[in-house]
Scaffold this motif. Structure first.
Motif, mmCIF file in Angstrom:
data_model
loop_
_atom_site.group_PDB
_atom_site.id
_atom_site.type_symbol
_atom_site.label_atom_id
_atom_site.label_comp_id
_atom_site.label_asym_id
_atom_site.label_seq_id
_atom_site.Cartn_x
_atom_site.Cartn_y
_atom_site.Cartn_z
ATOM 1 N N GLU A 61 36.951 47.081 27.605
ATOM 2 C CA GLU A 61 37.220 45.888 28.401
ATOM 3 C C GLU A 61 38.116 46.270 29.568
ATOM 4 O O GLU A 61 39.198 46.814 29.363
ATOM 5 C CB GLU A 61 37.900 44.808 27.561
ATOM 6 N N VAL A 62 37.652 45.968 30.780
ATOM 7 C CA VAL A 62 38.394 46.317 31.992
ATOM 8 C C VAL A 62 38.580 45.075 32.840
ATOM 9 O O VAL A 62 37.620 44.345 33.106
ATOM 10 C CB VAL A 62 37.663 47.400 32.810
ATOM 11 N N SER A 63 39.820 44.832 33.274
ATOM 12 C CA SER A 63 40.099 43.735 34.200
ATOM 13 C C SER A 63 41.015 44.252 35.303
ATOM 14 O O SER A 63 42.069 44.837 35.019
ATOM 15 C CB SER A 63 40.778 42.573 33.469
ATOM 16 N N ILE A 64 40.599 44.040 36.558
ATOM 17 C CA ILE A 64 41.405 44.441 37.716
ATOM 18 C C ILE A 64 41.575 43.226 38.620
ATOM 19 O O ILE A 64 40.597 42.655 39.099
ATOM 20 C CB ILE A 64 40.745 45.592 38.489
ATOM 21 N N ASP A 65 42.831 42.815 38.831
ATOM 22 C CA ASP A 65 43.151 41.666 39.676
ATOM 23 C C ASP A 65 43.948 42.158 40.877
ATOM 24 O O ASP A 65 45.080 42.635 40.737
ATOM 25 C CB ASP A 65 43.960 40.643 38.876
ATOM 26 N N LEU A 66 43.361 42.033 42.067
ATOM 27 C CA LEU A 66 43.950 42.580 43.286
ATOM 28 C C LEU A 66 44.829 41.590 44.035
ATOM 29 O O LEU A 66 45.414 41.940 45.063
ATOM 30 C CB LEU A 66 42.835 43.076 44.212
ATOM 31 N N GLY A 67 44.908 40.349 43.563
ATOM 32 C CA GLY A 67 45.747 39.362 44.219
ATOM 33 C C GLY A 67 45.328 39.110 45.649
ATOM 34 O O GLY A 67 44.145 38.987 45.965
ATOM 35 N N THR A 68 46.302 39.080 46.551
ATOM 36 C CA THR A 68 46.059 38.841 47.973
ATOM 37 C C THR A 68 46.156 40.151 48.738
ATOM 38 O O THR A 68 47.186 40.828 48.696
ATOM 39 C CB THR A 68 47.085 37.841 48.533
ATOM 40 N N LEU B 218 36.358 42.006 37.952
ATOM 41 C CA LEU B 218 37.118 42.332 39.149
ATOM 42 C C LEU B 218 37.465 41.044 39.869
ATOM 43 O O LEU B 218 36.586 40.212 40.128
ATOM 44 C CB LEU B 218 36.317 43.257 40.070
ATOM 45 N N LEU B 219 38.757 40.883 40.222
ATOM 46 C CA LEU B 219 39.235 39.644 40.816
ATOM 47 C C LEU B 219 40.048 39.914 42.078
ATOM 48 O O LEU B 219 40.649 40.970 42.232
ATOM 49 C CB LEU B 219 40.124 38.875 39.824
ATOM 50 N N ALA B 220 40.070 38.924 42.967
ATOM 51 C CA ALA B 220 40.978 38.914 44.111
ATOM 52 C C ALA B 220 41.107 37.477 44.581
ATOM 53 O O ALA B 220 40.170 36.674 44.441
ATOM 54 C CB ALA B 220 40.470 39.812 45.239
ATOM 55 N N ASP B 221 42.274 37.131 45.146
ATOM 56 C CA ASP B 221 42.482 35.769 45.664
ATOM 57 C C ASP B 221 42.103 35.663 47.134
ATOM 58 O O ASP B 221 41.556 34.649 47.574
ATOM 59 C CB ASP B 221 43.950 35.366 45.479
ATOM 60 N N GLU B 222 42.408 36.716 47.881
ATOM 61 C CA GLU B 222 42.170 36.678 49.330
ATOM 62 C C GLU B 222 42.082 38.090 49.857
ATOM 63 O O GLU B 222 42.812 38.979 49.404
ATOM 64 C CB GLU B 222 43.316 35.920 50.017
#
Length: 405
Positions: free
Chosen positions: A298-305, A327-331
């Motif tokens: 399980e891999v989760s990467i959150d890059l934020g802004t 894979l996530l990012a806000d902006e």
């Protein structure tokens, strides 16, 4: 016959009365301390030792050997060497406030056994140089090192080798100030280890390197900073072994012109990797190379802004097994051209990149399980060419949305 009228007393005058003579204390201490040419040497035997070393200021340290004797103070200490032998040893070294331009070396070898090592400082003043090596041998060891505030241009090297066993390693700093150079290396050996590295606020133009080899076993590795200020360079290298590892990386707010690299190979097993940042400011670089080996990962990467001009590169390879990647990012700002590749290997995999697609980011998804496209009509040569083109497009094309293999 004449008899004396005086009672006879000669027998009592020369009578021997036995007594027990007290002997000197012959207890052999389990540890001894000596001092020569700036080197404070602490030596233990193969029994359990409890030693406390405390800074008294201006390069002086007191040593309590834990045997009931009065602690002894040594002046002008430049190096502390502790060799404690096998046994369940306890060593505590309190450095207090390390003065400006101080050069201090710590060389600790606790040997085999269930050892507890605690090294701490309230602060390390500017341009101080601390070189610390801690080795604990085989056994279930607990190692704690708290550097406090590492001030401007401090130079810190911390090398920990915990050996085989179920080890707990906790390394931290409250802050790493402007221009400091900090290098942390951890080798935990085989066993179910828990490793935590928390560096607090990394101030501008600092150089931080963290290298962790967790070894075989069910390991938990946690690396964090509260923030990384502009112009700093931070690198993280993590290696796992065979078994189920958990890696958590939280880097907080990353300021402008910061270079961050994360290179992690967790090995085979059912691994979990969570990496997050709150924000990445303009003109920096963020490079992640992550491999999780075969297993249900399980891999989760959150890059934020992500601000404009950031050089962003992600290369995720989960190996064979039923993997899940998010894979996530806000902006994402202007002039960011992310280079993102996800290779899930063989297995029933789930990849969620919807948040990135919504921001206009394409992800290169590679999946060897996906069926090749069927060829259309035409002659054989055209069919072969078209088939090759379609297959290449599938393997190296762009991912969109939530994909289940």
């Amino acid at each position: 016959m004449h008899r004396s009228s005086h009672p006879r007393t000669w027998g009592r005058q020369f009578a021997f009365i036995p007594q027990l003579e007290s002997l000197a204390d012959r207890t052999v201490p389990s540890a001894t301390a000596s001092f020569t040419n700036g080197v404070l040497t602490i030596t233990g035997d193969d029994t359990a030792s409890t030693v406390t070393v405390t800074a008294e200021g201006s390069g002086s340290y007191s040593v309590d050997l834990g045997d009931g004797t009065t602690p002894e103070t040594f002046d002008n200490v430049e190096e502390i060497d502790a060799t404690l032998g096998s046994g369940d040893d306890n060593l505590s070294i309190d450095l207090g406030d390390v003065g400006k331009n101080t050069d201090l070396t710590l060389d600790i070898d606790a040997g085999d056994g269930a050892n507890t090592i605690d090294v701490s400082a309230d602060s390390i003043a500017k341009e101080a140089n601390i070189d610390a090596t801690i080795a604990t041998g085989a056994g279930d060891d607990t190692i704690t090192a708290d550097l406090g505030d590492v001030e401007k241009n401090g130079d810190i090297t911390l090398d920990v080798d915990a050996g085989e066993g179920t080890n707990t390693i906790d390394l931290s700093a409250d802050s790493i100030e402007k221009g400091a150079d900090v290098s942390v290396t951890v080798a935990a050996g085989s066993g179910d280890d828990t490793i935590s590295v928390d560096l607090g606020d990394v101030e501008k133009n600092s150089d931080v390197e963290v290298s962790i080899d967790a070894g075989d076993g069910t390991n938990s590795v946690d690396v964090s900073t509260d923030s990384i200020a502009k112009g700093s360079d931070v690198s993280l290298d993590v290696t796992g072994g065979v078994a189920n590892d958990t890696l958590t990386v939280d880097l907080g707010d990353i300021d402008k012109n910061v270079d961050v690299s994360v290179d992690a190979d967790l090995g085979d097993g059912d691994n979990v990797a969570n990496l997050s940042v709150d924000s990445i400011e303009k003109n920096g670089s963020f490079d992640v190379q992550l491999q999780t080996g075969s297993g249900a990962d399980e891999v989760s990467i959150d890059l934020g802004t992500i601000a404009k001009g950031v050089a962003l590169s992600l290369d995720v390879s989960t190996g064979d097994g039923d993997d899940a990647v998010t894979l996530l990012a806000d902006e994402i700002g202007k002039h960011v051209n992310p280079d993102i590749t996800v290779d899930t290997g063989a297995g029933d995999d789930t990849v969620d990149v919807e948040a990135l697609n919504a921001l206009g980011v394409n992800v290169n998804l590679q999946d060897p399980d996906a069926p090749p496209p069927t060829n259309g009509g035409g002659d054989d040569d055209d069919d072969d060419d078209d088939g090759d083109d379609c297959h290449d497009d599938h393997d190296h094309g762009h991912g969109h949305g939530h994909e289940h293999d």
